[in-house]
Design a protein around this motif. Structure first.
Motif, PDB file in Angstrom:
ATOM      1  N   GLY A  72       0.827  -1.206   0.000  1.00 46.50           N
ATOM      2  CA  GLY A  72       0.000   0.000   0.000  1.00 46.50           C
ATOM      3  C   GLY A  72       0.858   1.252   0.000  1.00 46.50           C
ATOM      4  N   ASN A  73       1.952   1.195   0.745  1.00 46.58           N
ATOM      5  CA  ASN A  73       2.866   2.338   0.805  1.00 46.58           C
ATOM      6  C   ASN A  73       3.488   2.609  -0.569  1.00 46.58           C
ATOM      7  OD1 ASN A  73       6.150   2.678   1.102  1.00 46.58           O
ATOM      8  ND2 ASN A  73       4.930   4.276   2.100  1.00 46.58           N
ATOM      9  N   ARG A  74       3.884   1.541  -1.270  1.00 45.86           N
ATOM     10  CA  ARG A  74       4.479   1.710  -2.601  1.00 45.86           C
ATOM     11  C   ARG A  74       3.480   2.373  -3.545  1.00 45.86           C
ATOM     12  NH1 ARG A  74       7.992   0.843   0.285  1.00 45.86           N
ATOM     13  NH2 ARG A  74       9.731  -0.621   0.109  1.00 45.86           N
ATOM     14  N   ARG A  75       2.229   1.924  -3.446  1.00 43.49           N
ATOM     15  CA  ARG A  75       1.178   2.469  -4.304  1.00 43.49           C
ATOM     16  C   ARG A  75       0.924   3.950  -3.959  1.00 43.49           C
ATOM     17  NH1 ARG A  75      -1.758  -1.889  -3.869  1.00 43.49           N
ATOM     18  NH2 ARG A  75      -3.150  -1.064  -2.289  1.00 43.49           N
ATOM     19  N   HIS A  76       0.877   4.244  -2.663  1.00 46.60           N
ATOM     20  CA  HIS A  76       0.676   5.617  -2.188  1.00 46.60           C
ATOM     21  C   HIS A  76       1.767   6.527  -2.745  1.00 46.60           C
ATOM     22  CE1 HIS A  76       0.325   8.986   0.670  1.00 46.60           C
ATOM     23  NE2 HIS A  76       1.608   8.819   0.936  1.00 46.60           N
TER      24      HIS A  76
ATOM     25  N   LYS B   2       3.348  10.826  -6.419  1.00 42.86           N
ATOM     26  CA  LYS B   2       4.350  11.341  -7.350  1.00 42.86           C
ATOM     27  C   LYS B   2       3.774  11.517  -8.753  1.00 42.86           C
ATOM     28  CE  LYS B   2       7.630   8.569  -5.626  1.00 42.86           C
ATOM     29  NZ  LYS B   2       8.889   7.895  -5.301  1.00 42.86           N
ATOM     30  N   PHE B   3       2.781  10.681  -9.060  1.00 44.95           N
ATOM     31  CA  PHE B   3       2.124  10.803 -10.362  1.00 44.95           C
ATOM     32  C   PHE B   3       1.331  12.109 -10.436  1.00 44.95           C
ATOM     33  CE2 PHE B   3      -1.530  10.023 -13.212  1.00 44.95           C
ATOM     34  CZ  PHE B   3      -0.840   9.744 -14.385  1.00 44.95           C
ATOM     35  N   GLU B   4       0.617  12.419  -9.309  1.00 38.94           N
ATOM     36  CA  GLU B   4      -0.175  13.662  -9.246  1.00 38.94           C
ATOM     37  C   GLU B   4       0.725  14.891  -9.232  1.00 38.94           C
ATOM     38  OE1 GLU B   4      -2.630  13.544  -5.711  1.00 38.94           O
ATOM     39  OE2 GLU B   4      -3.525  11.637  -6.330  1.00 38.94           O
TER      40      GLU B   4
ATOM     41  N   PRO C 219       4.973  15.460  -9.089  1.00 36.19           N
ATOM     42  CA  PRO C 219       6.322  14.899  -8.953  1.00 36.19           C
ATOM     43  C   PRO C 219       7.119  15.516  -7.802  1.00 36.19           C
ATOM     44  CG  PRO C 219       5.845  15.417 -11.244  1.00 36.19           C
ATOM     45  CD  PRO C 219       4.727  15.992 -10.439  1.00 36.19           C
ATOM     46  N   GLU C 220       6.725  16.729  -7.384  1.00 32.88           N
ATOM     47  CA  GLU C 220       7.460  17.415  -6.310  1.00 32.88           C
ATOM     48  C   GLU C 220       6.829  17.197  -4.927  1.00 32.88           C
ATOM     49  OE1 GLU C 220      10.349  19.346  -7.091  1.00 32.88           O
ATOM     50  OE2 GLU C 220       9.987  18.169  -8.909  1.00 32.88           O
ATOM     51  N   TYR C 221       5.733  16.390  -4.875  1.00 34.64           N
ATOM     52  CA  TYR C 221       4.944  16.249  -3.645  1.00 34.64           C
ATOM     53  C   TYR C 221       5.800  15.977  -2.405  1.00 34.64           C
ATOM     54  CZ  TYR C 221       1.424  14.444  -0.364  1.00 34.64           C
ATOM     55  OH  TYR C 221       0.642  14.222   0.743  1.00 34.64           O
ATOM     56  N   PHE C 222       6.635  14.956  -2.458  1.00 38.36           N
ATOM     57  CA  PHE C 222       7.413  14.600  -1.258  1.00 38.36           C
ATOM     58  C   PHE C 222       8.532  15.598  -0.990  1.00 38.36           C
ATOM     59  CE2 PHE C 222       5.368  10.541  -2.331  1.00 38.36           C
ATOM     60  CZ  PHE C 222       4.719  10.316  -1.120  1.00 38.36           C
ATOM     61  N   LYS C 223       9.103  16.151  -2.053  1.00 38.48           N
ATOM     62  CA  LYS C 223      10.163  17.159  -1.865  1.00 38.48           C
ATOM     63  C   LYS C 223       9.601  18.368  -1.125  1.00 38.48           C
ATOM     64  CE  LYS C 223      13.092  15.958  -5.710  1.00 38.48           C
ATOM     65  NZ  LYS C 223      13.090  16.026  -7.152  1.00 38.48           N
TER      66      LYS C 223
END
Ligand code: CO
Length: 209
Positions: free
Chosen positions: A11-15, A20-22, A24-28
């Protein structure tokens, strides 16, 4: 069965991929820091996930959860979370959110022994004791339990207002306290309107200079 945890990793991998698909800078962007406006104090119950029931995203809410959403003055855990959220993050709103159907509330209304948690639940018994007349006028046990759930939220909001942390903040800025109850059956939150926006709302003996 021993691999049941694997669905969490999957689930984490999918999340991660979806976010990142929505964007690409989300986690950064998230990694840069947090500035949430809300502190949520809720129940540990798995059916009341703070972000999900409020439709908020990562970074929007600082969260503390324990059995029956308690604010206990001798609990260093909640006090540390509260101080950090108020003093360093500068949250504008603190929400205590209880929920109907709370196992902690139900357990506190019995005379059964459960273990260490009985010491924790005693704080709810104290709320019951304070409102015995009102509660025992409600003959329907489910309704009485619902009312204790609401009264417990109100008392935990009051407990927030009694802390030096909240009162210090009130000297210099606005900090709003809210008491809510979440309905497991409806998925809806009810605002109990126990807003404490200043120390005038609590009895003099609890006020600091
Ligand atoms: Co609960």
């Amino acid at each position: 069965m021993e691999n049941a945890y694997q669905k969490l990793i999957d689930g984490n991998r999918r999340h991660s991929l979806e976010k990142k698909f929505e964007d690409p800078e989300y986690f950064k962007k998230l990694a840069l820091g947090q500035k949430p406006e809300y502190l949520w104090i809720g129940c540990s119950d798995s059916r009341v996930p703070a972000n999900e029931v409020t439709n908020t995203d990562a970074g929007e809410m600082f969260v503390h959860r324990n059995i029956a959403n308690m604010v206990v003055h001798t609990d260093f855990n909640v006090l540390s979370v509260l101080e950090y959220a108020v003093k360093y993050i500068g949250v504008k709103h603190i929400i205590v959110c209880g929920h109907y159907g709370c196992g902690g509330i139900k357990a506190s209304m019995t005379n059964q022994r459960h273990g260490y948690v009985d010491n924790w639940l005693r704080n709810i018994k104290d709320v019951y004791n304070k409102y015995t007349v009102e509660l025992e006028n409600i003959s329907d046990l489910d309704k009485r339990t619902e009312r204790l759930t609401e009264l417990n939220v109100i008392e935990q909001v009051r407990n927030l207002a009694k802390t030096s942390i909240v009162q210090e903040a009130w000297k210099t800025r606005e900090l709003h306290l809210h008491g809510w109850v979440y309905g497991l059956n409806s998925g809806l939150i009810t605002d109990l309107k126990v807003i404490h926006d200043g120390k005038e709302d609590i009895e003099d003996i609890y006020r600091f200079d």
